[in-house]
Motif scaffolding. Structure first.
Motif, PDB file in Angstrom:
ATOM      1  N   HIS A 114       5.024  -4.307   0.257  1.00 17.04           N
ATOM      2  CA  HIS A 114       5.832  -3.317  -0.163  1.00 17.04           C
ATOM      3  C   HIS A 114       4.922  -2.539  -1.188  1.00 17.04           C
ATOM      4  O   HIS A 114       4.910  -1.216  -1.644  1.00 17.04           O
ATOM      5  N   ARG A 117       4.372   1.203  -0.159  1.00 18.98           N
ATOM      6  CA  ARG A 117       5.726   2.391  -0.511  1.00 18.98           C
ATOM      7  C   ARG A 117       5.655   2.769  -1.991  1.00 18.98           C
ATOM      8  O   ARG A 117       6.503   3.285  -2.113  1.00 18.98           O
ATOM      9  N   ASP A 118       4.833   1.320  -2.534  1.00 20.76           N
ATOM     10  CA  ASP A 118       4.657   1.567  -4.073  1.00 20.76           C
ATOM     11  C   ASP A 118       3.692   3.044  -4.936  1.00 20.76           C
ATOM     12  O   ASP A 118       2.555   2.739  -4.714  1.00 20.76           O
ATOM     13  N   GLU A 162       8.692 -12.696   4.062  1.00 18.72           N
ATOM     14  CA  GLU A 162       8.869 -12.293   2.615  1.00 18.72           C
ATOM     15  C   GLU A 162      10.334 -13.125   3.220  1.00 18.72           C
ATOM     16  O   GLU A 162      10.495 -13.451   1.590  1.00 18.72           O
ATOM     17  N   ARG A 166      10.182 -14.909  -0.337  1.00 19.24           N
ATOM     18  CA  ARG A 166      11.167 -15.447  -1.455  1.00 19.24           C
ATOM     19  C   ARG A 166      11.779 -16.357  -1.298  1.00 19.24           C
ATOM     20  O   ARG A 166      11.641 -17.679  -2.262  1.00 19.24           O
ATOM     21  N   HIS A 220       6.600  -3.508  -7.892  1.00 18.91           N
ATOM     22  CA  HIS A 220       7.914  -3.867  -9.120  1.00 18.91           C
ATOM     23  C   HIS A 220       8.779  -4.130  -8.092  1.00 18.91           C
ATOM     24  O   HIS A 220       9.304  -5.267  -9.016  1.00 18.91           O
ATOM     25  N   SER A 221       8.643  -4.439  -6.842  1.00 12.88           N
ATOM     26  CA  SER A 221       9.831  -5.009  -6.202  1.00 12.88           C
ATOM     27  C   SER A 221       9.812  -5.879  -5.964  1.00 12.88           C
ATOM     28  O   SER A 221      11.079  -6.826  -5.637  1.00 12.88           O
ATOM     29  N   ILE A 222       8.627  -6.386  -5.740  1.00 18.49           N
ATOM     30  CA  ILE A 222       9.183  -8.164  -5.977  1.00 18.49           C
ATOM     31  C   ILE A 222       9.236  -8.878  -7.406  1.00 18.49           C
ATOM     32  O   ILE A 222       9.701  -9.089  -7.693  1.00 18.49           O
ATOM     33  N   GLU A 224       9.793  -7.849 -10.302  1.00 14.55           N
ATOM     34  CA  GLU A 224      11.229  -7.442 -11.084  1.00 14.55           C
ATOM     35  C   GLU A 224      12.483  -8.145 -10.530  1.00 14.55           C
ATOM     36  O   GLU A 224      13.311  -7.824 -11.481  1.00 14.55           O
ATOM     37  N   HIS A 225      12.786  -8.431  -9.335  1.00 12.42           N
ATOM     38  CA  HIS A 225      13.876  -8.968  -8.813  1.00 12.42           C
ATOM     39  C   HIS A 225      13.978  -9.952  -9.960  1.00 12.42           C
ATOM     40  O   HIS A 225      13.848 -11.142 -10.370  1.00 12.42           O
TER      41      HIS A 225
END
Ligand SMILES: N[C@@H](CCC(=O)N[C@@H](CS)C(=O)NCC(=O)O)C(=O)O
Length: 244
Positions: A114, A117-118, A162, A166, A220-222, A224-225
């Motif tokens: 992640h 790509r951030d 992943e 999760r 953020h994508s992790i 803030e999920h």
């Protein structure tokens, strides 16, 4: 004698050992290392190449779990990392070992996937680490998406990491719905493992950060999920209430 903690600047296992020192309220001094040739000195000191390692009164201890157990044995009068009750103690040790294996191994892979790509995150790390760390991360960030697109095995490994991350965080959220801490109503080594092994996914506000400017930098994508955010709220509270 003050304890010396040898660490890599953004390493999650190093953060776990640092948090154990903070939790027990011990004085310590941090020596920063960079991965690469400096690991020869770590090998000379400890007989193995990984960090964290601590030095205390002529004793050298490697491995975050061994460090925590050493601190618990050596400073029994300080706040306890392990419960007195034998079955709760076993549960803490089992959960800590499981988290080392799940979050400890999957965290860096998910982070890499992640973070690569951030741009916001890479910029924040670049501004708050050393040029060498920043250049290394930028190089990995360039390679990871290409490897993932071209090599099925890389994609499968990252997918599996992943899923593990999760599922583990969801399990921790479920535990926290029924008890104040991960094992019962007192903080323990299991909480310390959980809150630190996600370290670079969202750097906590902490005096132990390699650079204060790292605080809050996150993937953020992790974090803030909606399914995972409650765990990171717990993590921030834990740092505020129990760690410096
Ligand atoms: N089981 C060890 C794992 C330590 C570990 O994997 N450390 C990483 C940094 S997070 C490391 O030193 N990597 C360098 C290498 O493998 O050469 C612990 O709990 O401390």
């Amino acid at each position: 004698m003050t304890i010396v903690l040898h660490r890599f600047p953004i390493s999650h296992f190093s953060e776990k050992a640092r948090a154990a020192l903070d939790f027990k309220g011990l004085e310590y001094r941090i020596v920063e290392h960079q991965p690469g040739p400096e690991q020869i000195a770590i090998y000379r000191l400890s007989g193995q190449r990984k960090l964290p390692v601590i030095e205390h009164d002529g004793t050298v201890v490697a491995d975050s779990t061994e460090i925590a157990l050493y601190l618990e044995r050596t400073f029994p009068d300080r706040r306890r990392l392990l419960p007195e009750d034998p079955s709760a103690r076993l549960e803490v040790l089992a959960l800590e070992a499981q988290l080392d294996d799940t979050l400890g191994k999957s965290g860096p892979l998910v982070w890499l996937r992640h973070a690569a790509r951030d741009e916001r995150y890479l910029d924040a790390l670049g501004a708050a680490t050393t040029p060498l760390v920043s250049a290394g991360l930028r190089a990995m960030a360039a390679v990871v998406p290409i490897a993932e697109a071209r090599l099925g095995a890389v994609q499968r490994r990252l997918d599996e990491a992943e899923r593990t991350l999760r599922a583990t965080l969801a399990d921790l959220c479920a535990r926290l719905e029924t008890s104040r801490y991960l094992v019962g109503d007192e903080p323990s080594l299991a909480d310390i493992a959980a809150v630190t092994l996600v370290h670079p996914l969202k750097f906590p506000p902490s005096r132990g950060l390699f650079r204060p400017a790292l605080a809050g930098a996150s993937v953020h994508s992790i974090v803030e999920h909606p399914d995972l955010a409650p765990f990171f709220d717990f993590r921030d509270r834990f740092y505020r209430d129990h760690l410096q």
